[in-house]
Motif scaffolding. Structure first.
Motif, PDB file in Angstrom:
ATOM      1  N   ALA A  61      55.577  59.559  72.929  1.00 29.33           N
ATOM      2  CA  ALA A  61      55.019  60.742  73.586  1.00 29.33           C
ATOM      3  C   ALA A  61      55.819  61.110  74.831  1.00 29.33           C
ATOM      4  CB  ALA A  61      53.563  60.506  73.957  1.00 29.33           C
ATOM      5  N   LYS A  62      56.351  60.122  75.542  1.00 28.82           N
ATOM      6  CA  LYS A  62      57.163  60.403  76.726  1.00 28.82           C
ATOM      7  C   LYS A  62      58.451  61.132  76.372  1.00 28.82           C
ATOM      8  CE  LYS A  62      55.894  56.547  79.745  1.00 28.82           C
ATOM      9  NZ  LYS A  62      56.424  55.352  80.402  1.00 28.82           N
ATOM     10  N   GLN A  63      58.918  60.962  75.150  1.00 30.41           N
ATOM     11  CA  GLN A  63      60.179  61.569  74.735  1.00 30.41           C
ATOM     12  C   GLN A  63      60.009  62.995  74.223  1.00 30.41           C
ATOM     13  OE1 GLN A  63      61.555  58.691  71.936  1.00 30.41           O
ATOM     14  NE2 GLN A  63      62.053  57.185  73.517  1.00 30.41           N
ATOM     15  N   THR A  64      58.786  63.434  74.006  1.00 30.07           N
ATOM     16  CA  THR A  64      58.559  64.806  73.563  1.00 30.07           C
ATOM     17  C   THR A  64      58.482  65.723  74.781  1.00 30.07           C
ATOM     18  OG1 THR A  64      56.158  64.565  73.607  1.00 30.07           O
ATOM     19  CG2 THR A  64      57.264  64.038  71.535  1.00 30.07           C
ATOM     20  N   PRO A  65      58.922  66.974  74.645  1.00 28.15           N
ATOM     21  CA  PRO A  65      58.877  67.875  75.801  1.00 28.15           C
ATOM     22  C   PRO A  65      57.456  68.184  76.271  1.00 28.15           C
ATOM     23  CG  PRO A  65      60.082  68.865  73.951  1.00 28.15           C
ATOM     24  CD  PRO A  65      59.557  67.555  73.493  1.00 28.15           C
ATOM     25  N   GLY A  66      56.504  68.183  75.363  1.00 26.21           N
ATOM     26  CA  GLY A  66      55.127  68.507  75.737  1.00 26.21           C
ATOM     27  C   GLY A  66      54.421  67.405  76.508  1.00 26.21           C
ATOM     28  N   ARG A  67      54.906  66.187  76.388  1.00 27.56           N
ATOM     29  CA  ARG A  67      54.273  65.055  77.072  1.00 27.56           C
ATOM     30  C   ARG A  67      55.246  64.295  77.969  1.00 27.56           C
ATOM     31  NH1 ARG A  67      49.209  63.562  74.470  1.00 27.56           N
ATOM     32  NH2 ARG A  67      48.323  65.609  74.156  1.00 27.56           N
ATOM     33  N   ALA A  68      56.315  64.921  78.389  1.00 30.88           N
ATOM     34  CA  ALA A  68      57.305  64.265  79.253  1.00 30.88           C
ATOM     35  C   ALA A  68      56.694  63.881  80.604  1.00 30.88           C
ATOM     36  CB  ALA A  68      58.512  65.162  79.459  1.00 30.88           C
ATOM     37  N   TRP A  69      55.640  64.564  81.005  1.00 38.24           N
ATOM     38  CA  TRP A  69      54.996  64.287  82.287  1.00 38.24           C
ATOM     39  C   TRP A  69      54.309  62.921  82.310  1.00 38.24           C
ATOM     40  CZ3 TRP A  69      49.983  63.920  80.801  1.00 38.24           C
ATOM     41  CH2 TRP A  69      49.567  64.693  79.717  1.00 38.24           C
ATOM     42  N   LEU A  70      54.165  62.263  81.158  1.00 35.75           N
ATOM     43  CA  LEU A  70      53.600  60.903  81.153  1.00 35.75           C
ATOM     44  C   LEU A  70      54.532  59.916  81.841  1.00 35.75           C
ATOM     45  CD1 LEU A  70      52.109  60.596  77.549  1.00 35.75           C
ATOM     46  CD2 LEU A  70      50.860  60.718  79.694  1.00 35.75           C
ATOM     47  N   GLY A  71      55.808  60.255  81.940  1.00 32.03           N
ATOM     48  CA  GLY A  71      56.769  59.386  82.613  1.00 32.03           C
ATOM     49  C   GLY A  71      56.664  59.411  84.128  1.00 32.03           C
ATOM     50  N   GLU A  72      55.871  60.305  84.675  1.00 34.81           N
ATOM     51  CA  GLU A  72      55.746  60.422  86.133  1.00 34.81           C
ATOM     52  C   GLU A  72      54.821  59.370  86.734  1.00 34.81           C
ATOM     53  OE1 GLU A  72      54.480  64.353  87.059  1.00 34.81           O
ATOM     54  OE2 GLU A  72      56.180  65.302  86.046  1.00 34.81           O
ATOM     55  N   VAL A  73      53.984  58.747  85.922  1.00 36.99           N
ATOM     56  CA  VAL A  73      53.037  57.754  86.438  1.00 36.99           C
ATOM     57  C   VAL A  73      53.470  56.361  86.007  1.00 36.99           C
ATOM     58  CG1 VAL A  73      51.105  59.370  86.453  1.00 36.99           C
ATOM     59  CG2 VAL A  73      51.487  57.941  84.468  1.00 36.99           C
ATOM     60  N   SER A  74      52.854  55.373  86.612  1.00 33.83           N
ATOM     61  CA  SER A  74      53.172  53.991  86.288  1.00 33.83           C
ATOM     62  C   SER A  74      52.778  53.669  84.851  1.00 33.83           C
ATOM     63  CB  SER A  74      52.418  53.058  87.247  1.00 33.83           C
ATOM     64  OG  SER A  74      52.570  51.723  86.857  1.00 33.83           O
ATOM     65  N   ALA A  75      53.606  52.864  84.185  1.00 33.31           N
ATOM     66  CA  ALA A  75      53.325  52.477  82.803  1.00 33.31           C
ATOM     67  C   ALA A  75      52.104  51.570  82.726  1.00 33.31           C
ATOM     68  CB  ALA A  75      54.530  51.778  82.198  1.00 33.31           C
ATOM     69  N   VAL A  76      51.778  50.891  83.817  1.00 34.78           N
ATOM     70  CA  VAL A  76      50.618  49.992  83.831  1.00 34.78           C
ATOM     71  C   VAL A  76      49.330  50.778  83.611  1.00 34.78           C
ATOM     72  CG1 VAL A  76      49.334  48.363  85.253  1.00 34.78           C
ATOM     73  CG2 VAL A  76      51.823  48.377  85.323  1.00 34.78           C
ATOM     74  N   VAL A  77      49.248  51.954  84.187  1.00 34.68           N
ATOM     75  CA  VAL A  77      48.065  52.805  84.028  1.00 34.68           C
ATOM     76  C   VAL A  77      47.885  53.192  82.568  1.00 34.68           C
ATOM     77  CG1 VAL A  77      47.078  55.048  84.644  1.00 34.68           C
ATOM     78  CG2 VAL A  77      48.244  53.699  86.373  1.00 34.68           C
ATOM     79  N   LEU A  78      48.982  53.541  81.912  1.00 38.76           N
ATOM     80  CA  LEU A  78      48.913  53.967  80.520  1.00 38.76           C
ATOM     81  C   LEU A  78      48.576  52.796  79.604  1.00 38.76           C
ATOM     82  CD1 LEU A  78      52.070  56.261  80.497  1.00 38.76           C
ATOM     83  CD2 LEU A  78      49.724  56.847  81.096  1.00 38.76           C
ATOM     84  N   GLN A  79      49.142  51.630  79.879  1.00 41.85           N
ATOM     85  CA  GLN A  79      48.852  50.450  79.063  1.00 41.85           C
ATOM     86  C   GLN A  79      47.405  50.007  79.237  1.00 41.85           C
ATOM     87  OE1 GLN A  79      51.870  47.795  80.419  1.00 41.85           O
ATOM     88  NE2 GLN A  79      53.453  48.694  79.127  1.00 41.85           N
ATOM     89  N   GLN A  80      46.866  50.154  80.443  1.00 46.44           N
ATOM     90  CA  GLN A  80      45.475  49.785  80.668  1.00 46.44           C
ATOM     91  C   GLN A  80      44.540  50.735  79.920  1.00 46.44           C
ATOM     92  OE1 GLN A  80      44.371  46.975  82.256  1.00 46.44           O
ATOM     93  NE2 GLN A  80      42.439  47.583  81.338  1.00 46.44           N
ATOM     94  N   ALA A  81      44.907  52.006  79.817  1.00 40.49           N
ATOM     95  CA  ALA A  81      44.096  52.949  79.049  1.00 40.49           C
ATOM     96  C   ALA A  81      44.050  52.534  77.582  1.00 40.49           C
ATOM     97  CB  ALA A  81      44.648  54.367  79.193  1.00 40.49           C
ATOM     98  N   LEU A  82      45.179  52.064  77.038  1.00 39.47           N
ATOM     99  CA  LEU A  82      45.192  51.571  75.656  1.00 39.47           C
ATOM    100  C   LEU A  82      44.346  50.312  75.517  1.00 39.47           C
ATOM    101  CD1 LEU A  82      48.871  52.009  74.443  1.00 39.47           C
ATOM    102  CD2 LEU A  82      46.878  53.372  73.897  1.00 39.47           C
ATOM    103  N   ALA A  83      44.415  49.429  76.517  1.00 37.42           N
ATOM    104  CA  ALA A  83      43.610  48.209  76.470  1.00 37.42           C
ATOM    105  C   ALA A  83      42.121  48.547  76.520  1.00 37.42           C
ATOM    106  CB  ALA A  83      43.992  47.286  77.627  1.00 37.42           C
ATOM    107  N   ASP A  84      41.746  49.553  77.304  1.00 32.81           N
ATOM    108  CA  ASP A  84      40.347  49.977  77.367  1.00 32.81           C
ATOM    109  C   ASP A  84      39.881  50.539  76.022  1.00 32.81           C
ATOM    110  OD1 ASP A  84      40.322  49.245  80.023  1.00 32.81           O
ATOM    111  OD2 ASP A  84      40.570  51.294  80.783  1.00 32.81           O
ATOM    112  N   CYS A  85      40.749  51.290  75.353  1.00 37.19           N
ATOM    113  CA  CYS A  85      40.409  51.830  74.035  1.00 37.19           C
ATOM    114  C   CYS A  85      40.230  50.699  73.026  1.00 37.19           C
ATOM    115  CB  CYS A  85      41.497  52.792  73.577  1.00 37.19           C
ATOM    116  SG  CYS A  85      41.150  53.577  72.001  1.00 37.19           S
ATOM    117  N   THR A  86      41.118  49.718  73.072  1.00 37.33           N
ATOM    118  CA  THR A  86      41.018  48.573  72.168  1.00 37.33           C
ATOM    119  C   THR A  86      39.737  47.794  72.401  1.00 37.33           C
ATOM    120  OG1 THR A  86      43.418  48.398  72.066  1.00 37.33           O
ATOM    121  CG2 THR A  86      42.162  46.448  71.435  1.00 37.33           C
ATOM    122  N   THR A  87      39.381  47.576  73.658  1.00 36.81           N
ATOM    123  CA  THR A  87      38.154  46.854  73.993  1.00 36.81           C
ATOM    124  C   THR A  87      36.924  47.616  73.503  1.00 36.81           C
ATOM    125  OG1 THR A  87      39.213  45.911  75.936  1.00 36.81           O
ATOM    126  CG2 THR A  87      36.817  45.878  75.891  1.00 36.81           C
TER     127      THR A  87
END
Length: 117
Positions: A61-87
């Motif tokens: 998603a970071k490599q697509t032009p529509g979601r390139a803004w995901l690269g502006e925040v820390s990767a830890v925040v994004l990984q924690q969101a995935l962990a919350d979804c898994t839980t």
């Protein structure tokens, strides 16, 4: 003995913007992961693994032009969101099978921009 402390934070305007970006990106990643897992569940496909989910929802998603803004925040925040979804999904499935004590859990819901919970 248990102690409880209450802290009040007053972020500066720049910090408010950074927090808003982090929370917004976490919400988008959570919703994307939830949509992928719901689609797999409804189609009868196997549970999407965490590594595959991370690759599709964050890395690609970071490599697509529509979601390139995901690269502006820390990767830890994004990984924690995935962990919350898994839980949330693991709690839901454990509730369905009877392994989880207490009331039955509903399936995870999408996170909203408007809801302040």
């Amino acid at each position: 003995m248990q102690l409880r402390y209450t802290y009040r934070i007053d972020p500066s305007p720049a910090q408010r913007i950074a927090l808003a970006k982090a929370f917004g990106c976490a919400r988008v990643v959570f919703n994307d992961a939830l949509a992928l897992r719901n689609h797999a569940r409804e189609a009868g496909l196997p549970f999407v693994a965490d590594a595959e989910l991370s690759r599709r929802v964050i890395t690609q998603a970071k490599q697509t032009p529509g979601r390139a803004w995901l690269g502006e925040v820390s990767a830890v925040v994004l990984q924690q969101a995935l962990a919350d979804c898994t839980t949330a999904f693991r709690n839901f499935f454990a509730s369905l099978s009877g392994k989880r004590q207490g009331p039955r859990m509903a399936p995870p819901r999408f996170r909203s921009r408007k809801d302040r919970r």
